[in-house]
Design a protein around this motif. Structure first.
Motif, PDB file in Angstrom:
ATOM      1  N   VAL A  69     -23.307 -12.057  50.958  1.00 19.62           N
ATOM      2  CA  VAL A  69     -23.031 -10.637  50.898  1.00 19.62           C
ATOM      3  C   VAL A  69     -23.654 -10.034  49.740  1.00 19.62           C
ATOM      4  O   VAL A  69     -23.801  -9.143  49.751  1.00 19.62           O
ATOM      5  CB  VAL A  69     -21.741 -10.261  51.446  1.00 19.62           C
ATOM      6  CG1 VAL A  69     -21.155 -10.712  52.786  1.00 19.62           C
ATOM      7  CG2 VAL A  69     -20.629 -10.712  50.306  1.00 19.62           C
ATOM      8  N   ASP A  71     -26.398 -10.778  48.427  1.00 19.02           N
ATOM      9  CA  ASP A  71     -27.734 -10.887  48.432  1.00 19.02           C
ATOM     10  C   ASP A  71     -28.475  -9.619  49.557  1.00 19.02           C
ATOM     11  O   ASP A  71     -28.021 -10.233  50.745  1.00 19.02           O
ATOM     12  CB  ASP A  71     -28.295 -12.199  48.780  1.00 19.02           C
ATOM     13  CG  ASP A  71     -29.879 -12.226  48.803  1.00 19.02           C
ATOM     14  OD1 ASP A  71     -30.418 -11.198  49.146  1.00 19.02           O
ATOM     15  OD2 ASP A  71     -30.405 -13.517  48.724  1.00 19.02           O
ATOM     16  N   ASP A  72     -28.655  -8.620  49.361  1.00 14.57           N
ATOM     17  CA  ASP A  72     -28.939  -7.598  50.040  1.00 14.57           C
ATOM     18  C   ASP A  72     -30.104  -8.032  51.138  1.00 14.57           C
ATOM     19  O   ASP A  72     -30.011  -7.508  52.132  1.00 14.57           O
ATOM     20  CB  ASP A  72     -29.493  -6.303  49.535  1.00 14.57           C
ATOM     21  CG  ASP A  72     -28.294  -5.536  48.880  1.00 14.57           C
ATOM     22  OD1 ASP A  72     -27.019  -5.780  49.172  1.00 14.57           O
ATOM     23  OD2 ASP A  72     -28.553  -4.681  48.035  1.00 14.57           O
ATOM     24  N   LEU A  75     -28.591  -9.810  53.783  1.00 10.68           N
ATOM     25  CA  LEU A  75     -27.724  -9.156  54.856  1.00 10.68           C
ATOM     26  C   LEU A  75     -28.874  -8.126  55.635  1.00 10.68           C
ATOM     27  O   LEU A  75     -28.559  -8.097  56.766  1.00 10.68           O
ATOM     28  CB  LEU A  75     -27.174  -7.847  53.957  1.00 10.68           C
ATOM     29  CG  LEU A  75     -25.753  -8.096  53.556  1.00 10.68           C
ATOM     30  CD1 LEU A  75     -25.301  -7.064  52.664  1.00 10.68           C
ATOM     31  CD2 LEU A  75     -24.821  -8.167  54.859  1.00 10.68           C
ATOM     32  N   ASP A  76     -29.988  -7.727  55.115  1.00 18.37           N
ATOM     33  CA  ASP A  76     -30.939  -7.085  55.942  1.00 18.37           C
ATOM     34  C   ASP A  76     -31.707  -7.971  56.826  1.00 18.37           C
ATOM     35  O   ASP A  76     -31.550  -7.609  58.105  1.00 18.37           O
ATOM     36  CB  ASP A  76     -32.100  -6.663  55.185  1.00 18.37           C
ATOM     37  CG  ASP A  76     -31.761  -5.567  53.969  1.00 18.37           C
ATOM     38  OD1 ASP A  76     -30.612  -4.621  54.432  1.00 18.37           O
ATOM     39  OD2 ASP A  76     -32.458  -5.226  53.109  1.00 18.37           O
ATOM     40  N   ASP A 121     -16.814  -6.307  44.552  1.00 16.85           N
ATOM     41  CA  ASP A 121     -18.293  -6.452  45.213  1.00 16.85           C
ATOM     42  C   ASP A 121     -18.339  -7.199  46.336  1.00 16.85           C
ATOM     43  O   ASP A 121     -18.495  -6.843  47.594  1.00 16.85           O
ATOM     44  CB  ASP A 121     -19.042  -6.615  44.251  1.00 16.85           C
ATOM     45  CG  ASP A 121     -20.712  -6.481  44.840  1.00 16.85           C
ATOM     46  OD1 ASP A 121     -20.967  -5.593  45.197  1.00 16.85           O
ATOM     47  OD2 ASP A 121     -21.216  -7.769  45.086  1.00 16.85           O
ATOM     48  N   HIS A 125     -16.827  -4.153  48.649  1.00 14.46           N
ATOM     49  CA  HIS A 125     -17.958  -3.075  49.054  1.00 14.46           C
ATOM     50  C   HIS A 125     -18.888  -3.961  49.932  1.00 14.46           C
ATOM     51  O   HIS A 125     -19.868  -3.019  50.520  1.00 14.46           O
ATOM     52  CB  HIS A 125     -19.054  -3.059  47.667  1.00 14.46           C
ATOM     53  CG  HIS A 125     -20.185  -2.209  47.737  1.00 14.46           C
ATOM     54  ND1 HIS A 125     -21.244  -2.243  48.126  1.00 14.46           N
ATOM     55  CD2 HIS A 125     -19.878  -0.638  47.524  1.00 14.46           C
ATOM     56  CE1 HIS A 125     -21.855  -1.084  48.146  1.00 14.46           C
ATOM     57  NE2 HIS A 125     -21.251  -0.318  47.865  1.00 14.46           N
ATOM     58  N   SER A 126     -18.836  -5.273  50.206  1.00 12.71           N
ATOM     59  CA  SER A 126     -19.449  -5.750  51.031  1.00 12.71           C
ATOM     60  C   SER A 126     -19.252  -5.280  52.440  1.00 12.71           C
ATOM     61  O   SER A 126     -20.071  -5.079  53.502  1.00 12.71           O
ATOM     62  CB  SER A 126     -19.372  -7.406  51.085  1.00 12.71           C
ATOM     63  OG  SER A 126     -18.206  -7.802  51.468  1.00 12.71           O
ATOM     64  N   ARG A 129     -21.259  -2.077  52.650  1.00 10.10           N
ATOM     65  CA  ARG A 129     -22.700  -2.554  53.157  1.00 10.10           C
ATOM     66  C   ARG A 129     -22.951  -3.095  54.331  1.00 10.10           C
ATOM     67  O   ARG A 129     -24.030  -2.696  54.896  1.00 10.10           O
ATOM     68  CB  ARG A 129     -23.350  -3.797  52.009  1.00 10.10           C
ATOM     69  CG  ARG A 129     -23.088  -3.349  50.571  1.00 10.10           C
ATOM     70  CD  ARG A 129     -23.832  -4.067  49.751  1.00 10.10           C
ATOM     71  NE  ARG A 129     -23.306  -5.500  49.565  1.00 10.10           N
ATOM     72  CZ  ARG A 129     -22.422  -5.720  48.866  1.00 10.10           C
ATOM     73  NH1 ARG A 129     -22.045  -4.840  47.875  1.00 10.10           N
ATOM     74  NH2 ARG A 129     -21.958  -7.021  48.522  1.00 10.10           N
ATOM     75  N   ARG A 133     -25.217  -0.938  57.655  1.00  5.71           N
ATOM     76  CA  ARG A 133     -25.947  -1.659  58.530  1.00  5.71           C
ATOM     77  C   ARG A 133     -25.685  -1.781  59.912  1.00  5.71           C
ATOM     78  O   ARG A 133     -26.620  -1.746  60.836  1.00  5.71           O
ATOM     79  CB  ARG A 133     -26.516  -2.981  57.897  1.00  5.71           C
ATOM     80  CG  ARG A 133     -27.371  -2.890  56.651  1.00  5.71           C
ATOM     81  CD  ARG A 133     -27.341  -4.204  55.791  1.00  5.71           C
ATOM     82  NE  ARG A 133     -28.087  -4.329  54.713  1.00  5.71           N
ATOM     83  CZ  ARG A 133     -27.619  -3.886  53.491  1.00  5.71           C
ATOM     84  NH1 ARG A 133     -26.579  -3.291  53.275  1.00  5.71           N
ATOM     85  NH2 ARG A 133     -28.651  -3.807  52.507  1.00  5.71           N
TER      86      ARG A 133
END
Length: 258
Positions: A69, A71-72, A75-76, A121, A125-126, A129, A133
């Motif tokens: 998580v 690594d954006d 995630l994308d 984070d 925050h994950s 994120r 999405r």
């Protein structure tokens, strides 16, 4: 209204945080699957894959994808794969937490700046994120779940910096519930009592914590991942369609004790 034996039939869910078959996330995923849901399951990295893949296989997961998580791009990629496979997402389970070993075993006042930021984070925050999405994939509403612990509310010996981290996580649940509610997206937290998982094994004197929990709980029992799974199933089902912003204790009653 008659109760269905498969209340999640046709529903699509993402489960993040399975480390092995003993994980809280594994217990929740098993309950989701038994209730008829189709699942996407993630694993942290190649080292973790060999422990998670047998669980994903047993669940008949439609998608099995790597996800760190932090690594954006990963995630994308996970949410793009869900969009391509299903075109929607009905529920999401976020069951991940991390802090550096020296911070977990040290005093909160001694936590390093970098260590505190990293714990927040990865553990908190994950969730934001993922929710960001997930939102466009939940056009017809949905359910987001995360996993907390009583140490967010009261000081628990040896839980240390994870207490403030989980407190922040629970606050995020409330704010997300308020912000996403108009879109029909419910956000709740599960707060299990102590149970032996890979993550819990890093907490100092955890065996003593389990023994104390069993002795203090009104039911004189400790919980299992199946117990947590049963509550998770309720929260992602239509039975909880008007429940959001909650922290649900699954702890045999420990939280009511002084």
């Amino acid at each position: 209204m008659a109760l269905s034996l498969t209340p999640l039939a046709g529903r699509k869910g993402l489960v993040v945080g399975i480390a092995n078959e003993h994980s809280i996330a594994a217990g929740c995923a098993a309950a989701f699957r038994e209730a008829g849901a189709d699942l996407a399951v993630t694993y942290l990295n190649e080292k973790a894959r060999r422990f998670v893949e047998p669980v994903a296989t047993a669940l008949g997961a439609d998608l099995f994808l790597p996800l760190d998580v932090a690594d954006d791009a990963q995630l994308d990629a996970v949410f793009a794969a869900i969009a391509a496979k299903w075109g929607k997402l009905d529920f999401l389970l976020h069951s991940i937490a991390y802090c550096r070993k020296e911070d977990l075993h040290g005093r909160v006042v001694d936590t390093s700046r970098d260590g505190f930021a990293e714990a927040m984070d990865i553990s908190v925050h994950s969730l934001l994120r993922m929710a960001k999405r997930a939102e466009p994939l939940m056009a017809d509403g949905g359910s987001i779940l995360t996993v907390s612990y009583y140490g967010a509310e009261k000081v628990v010996d040896n839980y240390n910096v994870m207490g403030p981290v989980k407190a922040a996580l629970e606050s995020c649940v409330r704010y997300l519930a308020a912000e996403l509610g108009p879109q029909g997206i419910r956000v709740n937290a599960l707060s299990p009592g102590p149970l032996m998982t890979r993550a819990a094994s890093g907490i100092a004197h955890f065996d003593a914590l389990l023994d104390e929990a069993r002795a203090r709980a009104p039911e004189r029992q400790v919980v299992t991942i199946e117990d947590v799974g049963a509550m998770a199933l309720y929260y992602v089902s239509d039975a909880a369609r008007r429940v959001t912003g909650n922290v649900a204790y699954i702890d045999a009653g420990i939280n009511v004790m002084a």
